[in-house]
Design an enzyme around this catalytic site. Structure first.
Site, PDB file in Angstrom:
ATOM      1  N   LYS A 202      18.792   2.657 -37.963  1.00 25.23           N
ATOM      2  CA  LYS A 202      18.054   1.401 -37.881  1.00 25.23           C
ATOM      3  C   LYS A 202      18.919   0.174 -37.097  1.00 25.23           C
ATOM      4  CE  LYS A 202      14.294  -1.948 -38.528  1.00 25.23           C
ATOM      5  NZ  LYS A 202      14.783  -2.698 -37.849  1.00 25.23           N
TER       6      LYS A 202
ATOM      7  N   ARG B 264       2.483  -1.177 -33.498  1.00 28.55           N
ATOM      8  CA  ARG B 264       2.736  -0.404 -34.262  1.00 28.55           C
ATOM      9  C   ARG B 264       1.378   0.459 -35.426  1.00 28.55           C
ATOM     10  NH1 ARG B 264       5.755  -3.338 -36.471  1.00 28.55           N
ATOM     11  NH2 ARG B 264       6.050  -5.405 -35.189  1.00 28.55           N
TER      12      ARG B 264
HETATM   13  P1  ATP Z   1      12.359  -5.685 -37.021  1.00 25.56           P
HETATM   14  O1  ATP Z   1      12.616  -7.241 -37.635  1.00 25.56           O
HETATM   15  O2  ATP Z   1      12.194  -4.831 -38.355  1.00 25.56           O
HETATM   16  O3  ATP Z   1      14.089  -5.284 -36.237  1.00 25.56           O
HETATM   17  P2  ATP Z   1      10.296  -5.461 -34.985  1.00 25.56           P
HETATM   18  O4  ATP Z   1       9.240  -6.044 -35.364  1.00 25.56           O
HETATM   19  O5  ATP Z   1      10.761  -5.858 -34.422  1.00 25.56           O
HETATM   20  O6  ATP Z   1      10.883  -5.380 -36.099  1.00 25.56           O
HETATM   21  P3  ATP Z   1       9.979  -2.709 -35.433  1.00 25.56           P
HETATM   22  O7  ATP Z   1      10.066  -1.720 -34.906  1.00 25.56           O
HETATM   23  O8  ATP Z   1       8.935  -3.297 -36.662  1.00 25.56           O
HETATM   24  O9  ATP Z   1      10.189  -4.212 -34.539  1.00 25.56           O
HETATM   25  O10 ATP Z   1      11.121  -2.388 -36.158  1.00 25.56           O
HETATM   26  C1  ATP Z   1      11.886  -1.086 -35.152  1.00 25.56           C
HETATM   27  C2  ATP Z   1      13.066  -2.477 -34.509  1.00 25.56           C
HETATM   28  O11 ATP Z   1      13.947  -2.057 -34.706  1.00 25.56           O
HETATM   29  C3  ATP Z   1      12.808  -2.296 -33.605  1.00 25.56           C
HETATM   30  O12 ATP Z   1      12.740  -3.152 -32.290  1.00 25.56           O
HETATM   31  C4  ATP Z   1      14.447  -2.464 -32.790  1.00 25.56           C
HETATM   32  O13 ATP Z   1      14.908  -3.539 -32.058  1.00 25.56           O
HETATM   33  C5  ATP Z   1      14.884  -2.031 -33.750  1.00 25.56           C
HETATM   34  N1  ATP Z   1      15.681  -0.686 -33.629  1.00 25.56           N
HETATM   35  C6  ATP Z   1      16.977  -0.513 -33.669  1.00 25.56           C
HETATM   36  N2  ATP Z   1      18.057   0.593 -33.888  1.00 25.56           N
HETATM   37  C7  ATP Z   1      16.237   1.603 -33.507  1.00 25.56           C
HETATM   38  C8  ATP Z   1      15.716   2.805 -33.140  1.00 25.56           C
HETATM   39  N3  ATP Z   1      17.095   3.514 -34.116  1.00 25.56           N
HETATM   40  N4  ATP Z   1      14.927   2.908 -33.147  1.00 25.56           N
HETATM   41  C9  ATP Z   1      13.886   2.008 -32.577  1.00 25.56           C
HETATM   42  N5  ATP Z   1      13.960   0.847 -32.644  1.00 25.56           N
HETATM   43  C10 ATP Z   1      15.591   0.898 -33.445  1.00 25.56           C
END
Ligand code: ATP
Length: 557
Positions: A252, A414
């Site tokens: 991530k 989600r």
């Molecule tokens: P967060 O604040 O944790 O980034 P979010 O609400 O933007 O959360 P989530 O789907 O909850 O989004 O978490 C995944 C986020 O992490 C994605 O939106 C992306 O920006 C990031 N990310 C980083 N690496 C990856 C990956 N390998 N696959 C998907 N998303 C990734």
């Protein structure tokens, strides 16, 4: 067919406001939709939900509440005192407009009634007005609508301008109504909506072309899709369990998400919130142009800022790049970025969203050429997953994502198909009460109410409960300790003097209507007693608010 009057939409809104029954509301909306002419369906739905343009559409009305109020005041001859009186009575902007025009009607010759399409087209005109003097022009156009509106119509025009509908016509309700109006399975309507990102279009296709038309809705180039999102998992074990052992782990990366659309030489990059950020990332555009081996493709990835050694830099750095549209050369040098891809949604015009994750990954590998893919493994067991998580953190990344090998790509959802696992954060909190346990924990105070200290008032504010983290022996000792601090009892809860400080690990802070502090911890577990700390030294609600704000900022909220 006579044109539908805007009045009908306003009346529907009023009827919807009066009932809470979902099916009844869906029935009313279905009937309304069936009565619309083909070209009225899209605009009608958008006006009904108070979202004049779909999220991927960059047009906005750009009219503030202040501007709206000034137009209303002019029309109804409202002075300051009268405006104040209305504001004291209602908070809803639509109601404000209704009251203003109801109480202070201006003599006017009966104008012809507004039609739904006239309202929509005027909104399009307002959005299309820009540049010097546009504010006056926008207000003039709005006035031309409100002048002809009845008070109830004005209420809905204003709600559309402000984007604030409260009558329950949310997305889910409209999807249900479309399914009812067309007798098409709701899951098909939902799928079409995820891929189209425009409820108006989905309603029109469903009503005019039926099921076959909906099935033909697929991702389109240069129309960004909402990103698929992840839930928080406590650890690798939970993710493996939820995905029945069939999961992939990816790093991530702590950067900014991008959705890249390419057709021949044309490349566009969209942010997590679907804005076009192409101009800010010229080097990424250049890489994709030469690197991606597909004529027409949509791929997704994360752009991170890196230092000279390629080590990831904090997320705030990459955001500087996303905001910048001038002096790009300087910032390209100061904040170099790197792209890592992790998904493919379209290849050579063929949609991939319904394919399982693992197949999409194979396509991504085939078309990514010399572009980098995010590091990933398919772990054989939990241990292997843990090692990979550790490796991700060692390499300076946030944690890992886990993705069910079989899951399709569901834009905007989600769900449990994707999890994110981030290292837990810890706070030192105070136990202010505890519940008697049951089952195996019978006879022990085993569910602990955790509180932060409010620096300003000195009070303790509850932010979560946990029964996790203690051994049986520790439960016993904690029970005795808390009973010695007992202040009062209420049902199964014992309230205690705020003296016991514990270190608590958690994975996320979320908003909570339940606690007066407004915040709550997710997946809290006690890691140890902090007898070396007094309650006055515990972490504060102010610290927790800061952590929450940082989390929020990350999401671009
Ligand atoms: P967060 O604040 O944790 O980034 P979010 O609400 O933007 O959360 P989530 O789907 O909850 O989004 O978490 C995944 C986020 O992490 C994605 O939106 C992306 O920006 C990031 N990310 C980083 N690496 C990856 C990956 N390998 N696959 C998907 N998303 C990734």
């Amino acid at each position: 067919m006579a044109e539908t009057k805007f009045r009908e939409l306003a009346q529907l809104g009023e009827r919807m406001e009066r009932t809470k029954k979902r099916l009844e509301i869906a029935g009313m909306v279905a009937e309304f939709l069936r009565g619309l002419a083909e070209e009225e369906i899209g605009p009608g739905v958008r006006l009904l939900i108070g979202q004049v343009f779909p999220e991927w559409d960059s047009r906005t009305l750009n009219l503030s509440w202040r501007a709206v109020q000034s137009v209303l005041s002019e029309l109804a001859d409202l002075g300051r005192a009268e405006r104040g009186k209305i504001s004291a009575e209602v908070v809803d902007t639509g109601e404000w407009a209704r009251l203003a025009l109801e109480r202070f009607p201006k003599a006017k010759p009966q104008p012809p009634p507004l039609t739904l399409l006239e309202v929509y087209r005027t909104f399009e005109e307002i959005a299309g007005t820009s540049g010097p003097g546009s504010r006056g022009e926008k207000e003039r156009l709005l006035k031309s609508l409100l002048q002809r509106a009845t008070p109830v119509e004005a209420k809905y025009i204003v709600k559309d301008v402000i984007g604030e509908m409260r009558h329950g016509a949310q997305e889910g309700m409209i999807l249900l109504a479309i399914a009812r109006a067309t007798k098409v399975e709701q899951s098909l309507v939902t799928r079409a909506n995820m891929l189209s990102g425009d409820l108006g279009e989905v309603a029109k296709v469903a009503l005019v072309q039926g099921e076959a038309g909906l099935a033909r809705i697929n991702p389109r180039l240069f129309r960004p899709l909402k990103p698929m999102l992840a839930q928080v998992a406590e650890g690798v074990e939970e993710a493996l369990r939820e995905h029945q052992g069939e999961t992939a782990l990816e790093y991530k990366l702590d950067g900014a998400r991008v959705q890249i659309h390419k057709e021949g030489e044309e490349v566009r990059i969209y942010s997590r919130h679907l804005s076009d950020v192409t101009v800010s990332l010229p080097e990424v555009v250049a890489q994709v142009k030469t690197g991606l081996v597909a004529d027409k493709a949509i791929v997704e990835g994360e752009v991170i800022a890196v230092d000279a050694a390629g080590w990831p830099r904090p997320f705030q750095e990459v955001m500087r790049r996303f905001r910048r549209i001038h002096d790009l050369e300087a910032i390209q040098k100061a904040v170099p970025v790197r792209l890592y891809l992790f998904d493919a949604l379209l290849r050579n015009g063929q949609s991939l969203v319904d394919l399982p994750y693992e197949d999409r990954w194979q396509v991504l590998r085939d078309i990514s050429g010399d572009l980098s893919l995010v590091e990933r493994i398919i772990p054989g067991d939990e241990k292997e997953g843990e090692v990979f998580l550790h490796k991700a953190q060692e390499a300076g990344h946030e944690g890992v994502m886990t993705k069910s090998l079989k899951s399709p790509y569901t834009p905007g959802v989600r769900g449990k198909a994707w999890f994110k696992i981030k290292p837990a954060v810890s706070l030192d909190l105070v136990i202010i009460a505890a519940d008697w346990g049951y089952g195996r924990r019978h006879g022990w105070l085993s569910n602990y109410h955790l509180a932060t200290r409010d620096e300003e008032t000195g009070e303790f504010m509850e932010v979560g409960k946990t029964f996790k983290g203690l051994t049986d022996k520790e439960f016993e000792e904690m029970t005795q300790r808390l009973l010695d601090l007992e202040i009062s009892r209420d049902g199964g809860t014992v309230y205690v003097q705020p003296k016991t400080v514990v270190e608590v690990l958690f994975n996320e802070i979320q908003k909570s209507p339940h606690y007066p502090s407004g915040l709550a911890l997710r997946f809290a577990r006690i890691t140890r007693l902090r007898d070396d700390k007094s309650a006055q030294e515990a972490d504060t609600i102010q610290t927790m608010r800061q952590l929450f704000a940082a989390q929020f900022e990350k999401k671009g909220g």
